[in-house]
Design a protein around this motif. Structure first.
Motif, PDB file in Angstrom:
ATOM      1  N   THR A   1       0.897  -1.227  -0.012  1.00 53.23           N
ATOM      2  CA  THR A   1       0.010   0.121   0.026  1.00 53.23           C
ATOM      3  C   THR A   1       0.796   1.137  -0.076  1.00 53.23           C
ATOM      4  O   THR A   1       2.182   1.096   0.147  1.00 53.23           O
ATOM      5  CB  THR A   1      -0.945   0.041   1.284  1.00 53.23           C
ATOM      6  N   LEU A   2       0.191   2.160  -0.375  1.00 53.20           N
ATOM      7  CA  LEU A   2       0.898   3.654  -0.149  1.00 53.20           C
ATOM      8  C   LEU A   2       0.388   4.395   1.058  1.00 53.20           C
ATOM      9  O   LEU A   2      -0.688   4.575   1.460  1.00 53.20           O
ATOM     10  CB  LEU A   2       0.672   4.667  -1.077  1.00 53.20           C
ATOM     11  N   LEU A   3       1.232   4.807   1.842  1.00 51.12           N
ATOM     12  CA  LEU A   3       1.200   5.610   3.216  1.00 51.12           C
ATOM     13  C   LEU A   3       1.536   6.914   2.932  1.00 51.12           C
ATOM     14  O   LEU A   3       2.699   7.264   2.613  1.00 51.12           O
ATOM     15  CB  LEU A   3       1.991   4.870   4.328  1.00 51.12           C
ATOM     16  N   PRO A   4       0.395   7.936   3.539  1.00 60.89           N
ATOM     17  CA  PRO A   4       0.619   9.438   3.329  1.00 60.89           C
ATOM     18  C   PRO A   4       1.554   9.781   4.497  1.00 60.89           C
ATOM     19  O   PRO A   4       1.392   9.343   5.563  1.00 60.89           O
ATOM     20  CB  PRO A   4      -0.709   9.862   3.376  1.00 60.89           C
ATOM     21  N   THR A   5       2.396  10.686   4.078  1.00 64.22           N
ATOM     22  CA  THR A   5       2.978  11.452   4.767  1.00 64.22           C
ATOM     23  C   THR A   5       2.663  12.940   5.274  1.00 64.22           C
ATOM     24  O   THR A   5       3.080  13.535   6.216  1.00 64.22           O
ATOM     25  CB  THR A   5       4.644  11.595   4.485  1.00 64.22           C
ATOM     26  N   GLY A   6       1.657  13.490   4.411  1.00 63.52           N
ATOM     27  CA  GLY A   6       1.180  14.894   4.523  1.00 63.52           C
ATOM     28  C   GLY A   6       2.140  15.701   4.000  1.00 63.52           C
ATOM     29  O   GLY A   6       2.038  16.937   4.524  1.00 63.52           O
ATOM     30  N   LEU A   7       3.208  15.659   3.498  1.00 61.02           N
ATOM     31  CA  LEU A   7       4.433  16.464   3.403  1.00 61.02           C
ATOM     32  C   LEU A   7       4.572  16.577   1.697  1.00 61.02           C
ATOM     33  O   LEU A   7       4.283  15.661   1.206  1.00 61.02           O
ATOM     34  CB  LEU A   7       5.624  15.929   3.902  1.00 61.02           C
ATOM     35  N   VAL A   8       4.802  17.537   1.289  1.00 63.77           N
ATOM     36  CA  VAL A   8       5.017  18.156  -0.014  1.00 63.77           C
ATOM     37  C   VAL A   8       6.685  18.763  -0.077  1.00 63.77           C
ATOM     38  O   VAL A   8       6.949  19.451   1.089  1.00 63.77           O
ATOM     39  CB  VAL A   8       4.442  19.083  -0.880  1.00 63.77           C
ATOM     40  N   MET A   9       7.716  17.874  -0.675  1.00 63.56           N
ATOM     41  CA  MET A   9       9.111  18.376  -0.365  1.00 63.56           C
ATOM     42  C   MET A   9       9.461  18.751  -1.939  1.00 63.56           C
ATOM     43  O   MET A   9       9.569  18.144  -2.817  1.00 63.56           O
ATOM     44  CB  MET A   9      10.028  17.182   0.142  1.00 63.56           C
ATOM     45  N   ARG A  10      10.407  19.897  -1.881  1.00 64.84           N
ATOM     46  CA  ARG A  10      10.925  20.365  -3.110  1.00 64.84           C
ATOM     47  C   ARG A  10      12.392  20.390  -2.849  1.00 64.84           C
ATOM     48  O   ARG A  10      13.119  20.728  -2.058  1.00 64.84           O
ATOM     49  CB  ARG A  10      10.730  21.996  -3.139  1.00 64.84           C
ATOM     50  N   VAL A  11      12.888  19.229  -3.755  1.00 60.00           N
ATOM     51  CA  VAL A  11      14.240  18.875  -3.819  1.00 60.00           C
ATOM     52  C   VAL A  11      15.147  19.720  -4.620  1.00 60.00           C
ATOM     53  O   VAL A  11      14.816  20.082  -5.777  1.00 60.00           O
ATOM     54  CB  VAL A  11      14.392  17.365  -4.348  1.00 60.00           C
ATOM     55  N   PRO A  12      16.222  20.375  -4.285  1.00 61.30           N
ATOM     56  CA  PRO A  12      17.046  21.504  -5.101  1.00 61.30           C
ATOM     57  C   PRO A  12      17.470  20.545  -6.359  1.00 61.30           C
ATOM     58  O   PRO A  12      17.728  19.419  -6.478  1.00 61.30           O
ATOM     59  CB  PRO A  12      18.173  21.742  -4.047  1.00 61.30           C
ATOM     60  N   GLU A  13      17.671  21.553  -7.294  1.00 65.97           N
ATOM     61  CA  GLU A  13      18.093  21.068  -8.484  1.00 65.97           C
ATOM     62  C   GLU A  13      19.408  20.305  -8.484  1.00 65.97           C
ATOM     63  O   GLU A  13      20.260  20.849  -7.655  1.00 65.97           O
ATOM     64  CB  GLU A  13      18.355  22.332  -9.611  1.00 65.97           C
ATOM     65  N   GLY A  14      19.551  19.359  -9.251  1.00 68.55           N
ATOM     66  CA  GLY A  14      20.821  18.575  -9.030  1.00 68.55           C
ATOM     67  C   GLY A  14      20.920  17.478  -8.101  1.00 68.55           C
ATOM     68  O   GLY A  14      21.939  16.734  -7.933  1.00 68.55           O
ATOM     69  N   HIS A  15      19.878  17.341  -7.396  1.00 72.70           N
ATOM     70  CA  HIS A  15      19.937  16.513  -6.085  1.00 72.70           C
ATOM     71  C   HIS A  15      18.683  15.742  -6.302  1.00 72.70           C
ATOM     72  O   HIS A  15      17.668  15.789  -6.818  1.00 72.70           O
ATOM     73  CB  HIS A  15      19.759  17.265  -4.905  1.00 72.70           C
ATOM     74  N   ALA A  16      18.642  14.663  -5.307  1.00 72.42           N
ATOM     75  CA  ALA A  16      17.577  13.774  -5.295  1.00 72.42           C
ATOM     76  C   ALA A  16      17.359  13.207  -3.618  1.00 72.42           C
ATOM     77  O   ALA A  16      18.543  13.407  -3.026  1.00 72.42           O
ATOM     78  CB  ALA A  16      17.559  12.478  -5.833  1.00 72.42           C
ATOM     79  N   LEU A  17      16.422  13.003  -3.187  1.00 73.60           N
ATOM     80  CA  LEU A  17      16.296  12.270  -1.724  1.00 73.60           C
ATOM     81  C   LEU A  17      15.982  10.903  -1.817  1.00 73.60           C
ATOM     82  O   LEU A  17      15.392  10.351  -2.930  1.00 73.60           O
ATOM     83  CB  LEU A  17      14.788  12.933  -1.054  1.00 73.60           C
ATOM     84  N   ILE A  18      16.732  10.320  -1.064  1.00 73.62           N
ATOM     85  CA  ILE A  18      16.533   8.599  -1.080  1.00 73.62           C
ATOM     86  C   ILE A  18      15.931   8.245   0.247  1.00 73.62           C
ATOM     87  O   ILE A  18      16.046   8.673   1.324  1.00 73.62           O
ATOM     88  CB  ILE A  18      17.949   8.183  -0.869  1.00 73.62           C
ATOM     89  N   LEU A  19      14.816   7.401   0.130  1.00 72.04           N
ATOM     90  CA  LEU A  19      14.052   6.822   1.104  1.00 72.04           C
ATOM     91  C   LEU A  19      14.505   5.377   1.318  1.00 72.04           C
ATOM     92  O   LEU A  19      14.568   4.692   0.113  1.00 72.04           O
ATOM     93  CB  LEU A  19      12.515   6.699   0.979  1.00 72.04           C
TER      94      LEU A  19
END
Length: 103
Positions: free
Chosen positions: A41-59
């Protein structure tokens, strides 16, 4: 690196470093779920994140999740810099990897 984070509701907890030695911040899901063996399933975090250009976030999954049989459904989640529309809520795909054993 600065990450812009917007809450979709006032009661949503912000990501935070839980210990002084943490190299990553913890996210909280805002709705629980009961997953049968093999279900995802997909679980909501209630967050919207803006990742800076040239980067990524890793879960990445916490080590304690493996003990519970829960893992990220896609092993490692990548949040690209272009995944940030006004309502692009970060939702975490989880999978119950436990199996029901029949005698």
């Amino acid at each position: 690196m600065q990450i812009e984070i917007r809450r979709l509701r006032d009661d949503v907890p912000m990501p935070e470093y839980k210990t002084t030695g943490a190299v990553a911040f913890d996210l909280t899901v805002i709705e629980g779920a009961t997953l049968a063996p093999g279900e995802r399933t997909l679980l909501p975090t209630g967050l919207v994140m803006r990742v800076p250009e040239g980067h990524a976030l890793i879960l990445a999954s916490r080590s304690s999740n493996a003990k519970k049989g829960i893992r990220l459904a896609n092993s490692v989640g990548i949040i690209d810099q272009d995944y940030c529309g006004r309502e692009d809520e970060l939702r975490i795909a989880v999978h119950n990897s436990e199996r029901t054993i029949h005698d």
